[in-house]
Design a protein around this motif. Sequence first.
Motif, PDB file in Angstrom:
ATOM      1  N   ALA A  91       8.397  80.122  59.819  1.00 43.80           N
ATOM      2  CA  ALA A  91       7.808  81.344  59.277  1.00 43.80           C
ATOM      3  C   ALA A  91       8.915  82.172  58.626  1.00 43.80           C
ATOM      4  N   PRO A  92       8.638  82.752  57.470  1.00 46.98           N
ATOM      5  CA  PRO A  92       9.666  83.530  56.776  1.00 46.98           C
ATOM      6  C   PRO A  92       9.989  84.831  57.512  1.00 46.98           C
ATOM      7  N   CYS A  93      11.243  85.225  57.447  1.00 42.06           N
ATOM      8  CA  CYS A  93      11.697  86.475  58.051  1.00 42.06           C
ATOM      9  C   CYS A  93      12.283  87.352  56.941  1.00 42.06           C
ATOM     10  N   PRO A  94      12.042  88.649  57.011  1.00 43.17           N
ATOM     11  CA  PRO A  94      12.614  89.529  55.984  1.00 43.17           C
ATOM     12  C   PRO A  94      14.131  89.608  56.132  1.00 43.17           C
ATOM     13  N   ALA A  95      14.803  89.760  55.023  1.00 37.52           N
ATOM     14  CA  ALA A  95      16.269  89.871  55.036  1.00 37.52           C
ATOM     15  C   ALA A  95      16.640  91.345  55.238  1.00 37.52           C
ATOM     16  N   ILE A  96      16.379  91.837  56.439  1.00 34.66           N
ATOM     17  CA  ILE A  96      16.624  93.237  56.779  1.00 34.66           C
ATOM     18  C   ILE A  96      17.618  93.287  57.925  1.00 34.66           C
ATOM     19  N   ALA A  97      18.688  94.036  57.737  1.00 38.37           N
ATOM     20  CA  ALA A  97      19.657  94.207  58.812  1.00 38.37           C
ATOM     21  C   ALA A  97      19.233  95.374  59.682  1.00 38.37           C
ATOM     22  N   GLN A  98      19.522  95.274  60.960  1.00 41.65           N
ATOM     23  CA  GLN A  98      19.191  96.350  61.879  1.00 41.65           C
ATOM     24  C   GLN A  98      20.238  97.450  61.783  1.00 41.65           C
ATOM     25  N   TYR A 158       8.768  91.367  63.427  1.00 42.60           N
ATOM     26  CA  TYR A 158       8.347  90.334  62.475  1.00 42.60           C
ATOM     27  C   TYR A 158       8.081  89.004  63.166  1.00 42.60           C
ATOM     28  N   GLY A 159       7.885  89.036  64.482  1.00 41.24           N
ATOM     29  CA  GLY A 159       7.651  87.833  65.258  1.00 41.24           C
ATOM     30  C   GLY A 159       8.920  87.385  65.971  1.00 41.24           C
ATOM     31  N   CYS A 202      12.013  85.839  64.226  1.00 42.76           N
ATOM     32  CA  CYS A 202      12.870  86.655  63.360  1.00 42.76           C
ATOM     33  C   CYS A 202      13.856  87.524  64.138  1.00 42.76           C
ATOM     34  N   GLY A 203      13.831  87.457  65.432  1.00 43.64           N
ATOM     35  CA  GLY A 203      14.778  88.250  66.219  1.00 43.64           C
ATOM     36  C   GLY A 203      14.206  89.594  66.637  1.00 43.64           C
ATOM     37  N   ARG A 204      14.923  90.220  67.532  1.00 41.57           N
ATOM     38  CA  ARG A 204      14.491  91.475  68.153  1.00 41.57           C
ATOM     39  C   ARG A 204      15.188  92.649  67.506  1.00 41.57           C
TER      40      ARG A 204
END
Length: 167
Positions: free
Chosen positions: A26-33, A144-145, A148-150
């Motif tokens: 599943a695709p994950c957005p390229a967003i940094a926390q 994001y699921g 995709c990480g927490r």
Amino acid sequence: MRKFGVILALTMTAVLTSGCWPYYPAPCPAIAQATVVSLTVAADYAPAVKGVRLKACQDGSCKEADLELFPGSTTVDQGCERGPYGPDRVCSATSSPDGTKMGNLMLDTLTDSPMDVTATVTTTDGRRVPVRTLRFTPRGVYAYGEQCGRFVSAAVVLDATGLRQAG
């Protein structure tokens, strides 16, 4: 015996070819926390606040700074265009000032372990308001699921009665 050979050949072909399909995660957005503590000064208290010095301590490490406060806003839904089969066209929203003030304290790291936050407020008439302290646990969510990480977020609200964790 011939039937058995045909069935065995077909079965092996099905098993071997089923493993050849490509796996698409599943695709994950390229967003940094962002590792920040975000502060919102409540709208009813914001006119009295000139500045805020925020200190955050977590896992034995502390960070402190005067926050740059900027006007807060809320999102206003402007609806969706109706298509021939319902609201399936362009949707839009806009932001509108809501009277709050916002600021962020950058941290080196942010975890979901308990955190102590202290706010020192300077009022518009130059007085220092007694220090307000809050101990809370930042929230972690799989926005994001799980694939995709927490994402961990730390947000507090400041009003005339003190600090509280943002809802």
